[in-house]
Design a protein around this motif. Sequence first.
Motif, short mmCIF file in Angstrom:
data_model
loop_
_atom_site.label_atom_id
_atom_site.label_comp_id
_atom_site.label_asym_id
_atom_site.label_seq_id
_atom_site.Cartn_x
_atom_site.Cartn_y
_atom_site.Cartn_z
N VAL A 249 30.51 17.74 22.23
CA VAL A 249 29.94 16.84 23.58
C VAL A 249 30.93 16.75 24.26
O VAL A 249 32.64 16.51 23.91
CB VAL A 249 29.40 16.05 22.73
CG1 VAL A 249 29.40 14.40 23.40
CG2 VAL A 249 28.77 16.01 21.52
N ASN A 250 30.90 16.07 25.30
CA ASN A 250 31.58 15.88 26.58
C ASN A 250 31.25 13.90 26.65
O ASN A 250 30.20 13.34 26.39
CB ASN A 250 32.20 16.71 28.28
CG ASN A 250 30.29 16.36 28.60
OD1 ASN A 250 29.00 16.10 27.95
ND2 ASN A 250 30.62 14.73 30.13
N PHE B 171 34.91 16.16 23.49
CA PHE B 171 36.28 16.50 24.70
C PHE B 171 36.17 15.06 25.82
O PHE B 171 35.72 15.48 26.92
CB PHE B 171 35.66 17.98 25.14
CG PHE B 171 36.47 18.85 24.80
CD1 PHE B 171 37.37 19.17 24.84
CD2 PHE B 171 35.17 19.39 23.73
CE1 PHE B 171 38.07 20.56 23.69
CE2 PHE B 171 36.01 20.82 23.01
CZ PHE B 171 37.11 21.52 23.55
N PRO B 172 36.86 14.20 25.63
CA PRO B 172 36.93 13.27 26.77
C PRO B 172 36.93 13.73 28.25
O PRO B 172 37.89 14.67 28.58
CB PRO B 172 37.91 12.47 26.88
CG PRO B 172 38.39 12.69 25.04
CD PRO B 172 37.09 14.20 24.69
N VAL C 160 38.50 14.92 18.45
CA VAL C 160 38.31 14.55 19.81
C VAL C 160 39.28 14.99 20.61
O VAL C 160 40.38 14.16 20.13
CB VAL C 160 37.93 12.59 20.32
CG1 VAL C 160 37.84 12.55 21.57
CG2 VAL C 160 36.66 12.46 19.37
N PHE C 161 39.56 16.16 20.89
CA PHE C 161 40.65 16.24 21.94
C PHE C 161 41.18 15.73 23.04
O PHE C 161 40.13 14.48 23.45
CB PHE C 161 39.92 18.01 22.41
CG PHE C 161 40.07 18.41 20.79
CD1 PHE C 161 40.73 18.97 20.44
CD2 PHE C 161 38.83 19.16 20.21
CE1 PHE C 161 41.12 19.93 19.58
CE2 PHE C 161 38.22 19.85 19.29
CZ PHE C 161 39.20 20.47 18.70
N CYS D 8 37.89 5.64 19.27
CA CYS D 8 36.93 6.20 18.48
C CYS D 8 37.04 5.75 17.50
O CYS D 8 35.90 5.60 16.50
CB CYS D 8 37.62 7.01 19.07
SG CYS D 8 36.92 8.29 20.57
N VAL D 9 38.04 4.96 17.04
CA VAL D 9 37.97 4.93 15.75
C VAL D 9 38.20 4.09 15.07
O VAL D 9 37.10 3.25 14.81
CB VAL D 9 39.75 5.50 15.16
CG1 VAL D 9 39.84 4.30 13.79
CG2 VAL D 9 39.90 6.65 14.60
#
Length: 164
Positions: A29-30, A61-62, A91-92, A81-82
């Motif tokens: 997912v972006n 993928f942000p 999350v890259f 995110c966390v």
Amino acid sequence: MSLYDIPVETATGDTTTLGAYDDKLLLVVNVASRCGLTPQYGDLQKLQETYRDQGLQVVGFPCNQFNGQEPGSNEEIQEFCVATYGVDFPVFAKIEVNGENRHPVYDVLTETVDSQGDSGDVAWNFEKYLVAPGGQIIARVRPQESPATPEFVALVEQNLPAAA
């Protein structure tokens, strides 16, 4: 080159691949932190928690290509995110999903057609791709469809490695 062999950068700057997930149902997912669809992070995390032991792996993928809705640094994105959604899936590092600087992972993914038969550029944040164990891309789901819909959950359940 297989999707699993393409180098990707972690949020901490290390280089890796998606190879560790080649036996999983991979949900790519972006993502973005300042989008109307950002609450999908919570739905993605719930899917990860519910189906992790059955072989699902969510990865994010942000991307800041859609109205600048992911302006933060990789560190800020991780913290968001966390802290906000309890995300524990990878999350890259931030990438581009469209255009001449499109990341090679998305060169592969965007060849996939959606339910309307359309392929090509990512439409918006939170476009979802389901990749079967071994690398076959089995579904492309447009951003507006929440990963919490019964239809999406059924698609995941039908393709889990443990269900095969």
